[in-house]
Scaffold this motif. Structure first.
Motif, PDB file in Angstrom:
ATOM      1  N   GLY A 156       0.843  -1.190   0.000  1.00 31.66           N
ATOM      2  CA  GLY A 156       0.000   0.000   0.000  1.00 31.66           C
ATOM      3  C   GLY A 156       0.878   1.239   0.000  1.00 31.66           C
ATOM      4  N   HIS A 157       0.346   2.358  -0.504  1.00 27.74           N
ATOM      5  CA  HIS A 157       1.155   3.573  -0.666  1.00 27.74           C
ATOM      6  C   HIS A 157       0.398   4.808  -0.175  1.00 27.74           C
ATOM      7  CE1 HIS A 157       2.764   0.643  -3.590  1.00 27.74           C
ATOM      8  NE2 HIS A 157       3.919   1.212  -3.336  1.00 27.74           N
ATOM      9  N   PRO A 158       0.381   5.042   1.137  1.00 25.08           N
ATOM     10  CA  PRO A 158      -0.315   6.228   1.659  1.00 25.08           C
ATOM     11  C   PRO A 158       0.198   7.538   1.076  1.00 25.08           C
ATOM     12  CG  PRO A 158       0.214   4.716   3.434  1.00 25.08           C
ATOM     13  CD  PRO A 158       0.912   4.198   2.219  1.00 25.08           C
ATOM     14  N   THR A 180       2.251  -1.132   4.119  1.00 30.06           N
ATOM     15  CA  THR A 180       2.456   0.121   3.411  1.00 30.06           C
ATOM     16  C   THR A 180       3.932   0.488   3.325  1.00 30.06           C
ATOM     17  OG1 THR A 180       2.436   1.711   5.266  1.00 30.06           O
ATOM     18  CG2 THR A 180       0.280   0.909   4.440  1.00 30.06           C
ATOM     19  N   THR A 200       5.921   5.849   5.938  1.00 26.86           N
ATOM     20  CA  THR A 200       5.271   7.148   5.866  1.00 26.86           C
ATOM     21  C   THR A 200       5.686   7.987   7.065  1.00 26.86           C
ATOM     22  OG1 THR A 200       3.115   8.243   5.620  1.00 26.86           O
ATOM     23  CG2 THR A 200       3.201   6.364   7.114  1.00 26.86           C
ATOM     24  N   CYS A 256      -1.609   9.168   6.659  1.00 33.08           N
ATOM     25  CA  CYS A 256      -1.740   7.716   6.800  1.00 33.08           C
ATOM     26  C   CYS A 256      -3.157   7.322   7.235  1.00 33.08           C
ATOM     27  CB  CYS A 256      -0.712   7.209   7.806  1.00 33.08           C
ATOM     28  SG  CYS A 256      -0.680   5.409   7.965  1.00 33.08           S
ATOM     29  N   TRP A 280      -5.625   7.804   4.490  1.00 36.33           N
ATOM     30  CA  TRP A 280      -5.491   6.725   3.505  1.00 36.33           C
ATOM     31  C   TRP A 280      -6.159   5.452   4.013  1.00 36.33           C
ATOM     32  CZ3 TRP A 280      -3.348   1.847   3.502  1.00 36.33           C
ATOM     33  CH2 TRP A 280      -3.184   1.251   2.250  1.00 36.33           C
ATOM     34  N   VAL A 318       1.267  -0.765   8.881  1.00 34.93           N
ATOM     35  CA  VAL A 318       1.830   0.502   8.424  1.00 34.93           C
ATOM     36  C   VAL A 318       3.345   0.488   8.551  1.00 34.93           C
ATOM     37  CG1 VAL A 318       1.951   2.983   8.876  1.00 34.93           C
ATOM     38  CG2 VAL A 318      -0.263   1.808   8.914  1.00 34.93           C
TER      39      VAL A 318
END
Length: 307
Positions: free
Chosen positions: A147-149, A182, A185, A191, A194, A209
């Protein structure tokens, strides 16, 4: 711009947050290269039994080194989670060979990614291509996806979310255990926003995360530029606490905000943290241990005071 939520929780919420913090630290996963895994003689001194250790694959590396590193982790009672890089795979036959060798090494979890190769070495352009081709169907592996916040250098938000939805649907259709990790971040608000936006695409998949472990800011900025989160990292330099940040970075504020989010939103997909130990394994491990001990002590003290 706020890096963390500033409001102070009431005592009961603070105690609940401390309980979550201790759990997050205790269950954190970590990322180590094959070289680090093979060269560190005292891994078991810094990682508790059962810790999930992600094993990244660098462009032009030998995948055999990843498999050997995974075997060492299994032998030490740790849980290897090797990257399975779509763009580095030359053929369906090679994919099958790697999967068979990972299975023999005792690997049961894979992190399926596109990989950093500039162009595909074979038929798989990205992780979605691996899944839709059926390469991993009926294999004995639980699958992690990314995942890419903070966004992605070459893909937009709608495209990223749609890819996550397809992966979630693949997991449901094939009865494959799946989770999301993710990219690291820096801003809690980004975050958490997202996480909330991704819920319709991901639920019920759990999300872990990524956090950059304690390190020098200069080191952190270099890694952030390499990993596509340079914009978020540069925001740190404009923060009022820049003077403190220039000495060192720790993810304390971010992990506290995530713990508070989990307490206040118990249905959140957020389930844990994954550490990128840019400042080294020892420093990351000591930070996690300190976080767990301090949170546990505060939680216990609050319970005693409430009697």
């Amino acid at each position: 711009m706020e890096l963390v939520h500033e409001q102070q929780p009431d005592p009961a919420t603070a105690s609940a947050c401390d309980q979550v913090l201790a759990s997050l630290a205790r269950g954190a996963s970590i990322e180590l290269t094959p070289r680090q895994i093979q060269a560190t003689d005292d891994l078991q001194d810094w990682l508790s039994p059962g810790t999930s250790v992600y094993v990244p694959f660098l462009p032009n590396a030998d995948y055999g080194a990843s498999i050997e590193a995974c075997q060492r982790l299994v032998n030490l009672g740790l849980v290897p989670v090797p990257h399975f890089p779509a763009r580095a795979i030359e053929s369906h036959l090679q994919a099958q060979e790697w999967l068979d060798r990972l299975d023999l090494a005792g690997v049961r979890h894979l992190m399926v990614i596109a990989g950093d190769s500039p162009s595909p070495a074979g038929p798989f352009a990205d992780s979605l291509a691996l899944l839709t081709a059926g390469v991993l169907r009926d294999k004995p592996f639980a699958l992690g996806v990314a995942g890419h916040p903070d966004g992605h250098p070459v893909a937009g938000h709608p495209e990223l979310m749609e890819a996550l939805r397809i992966k979630r649907d693949y997991a449901a259709a094939t009865d494959t255990p799946m989770w999301v990790v993710t990219q690291f971040t820096f801003e809690a608000d980004i975050c958490i926003d997202w996480l909330e936006a991704a819920e319709q695409y991901l639920s019920p998949l759990p999300v872990y995360v990524g956090l950059a472990g304690p390190t020098k800011l200069r080191t952190l900025m270099a890694y952030a530029a390499q990993c596509g989160v340079g914009v978020s990292a540069r925001a740190l330099l404009r923060h009022p606490e820049t003077a403190r940040l220039l000495r060192a970075w720790t993810p304390d504020g971010l992990v506290h905000a995530l713990a508070r989010h989990q307490v206040e939103q118990p249905m959140t997909l957020f389930r844990g943290i994954h550490i990128f130990p840019f400042g080294g394994l020892k420093r990351a491990s000591e930070w996690l241990t300190g976080l767990e001990q301090e949170a546990s002590q505060r939680h216990q003290a609050a319970n005693r005071n409430s009697l």
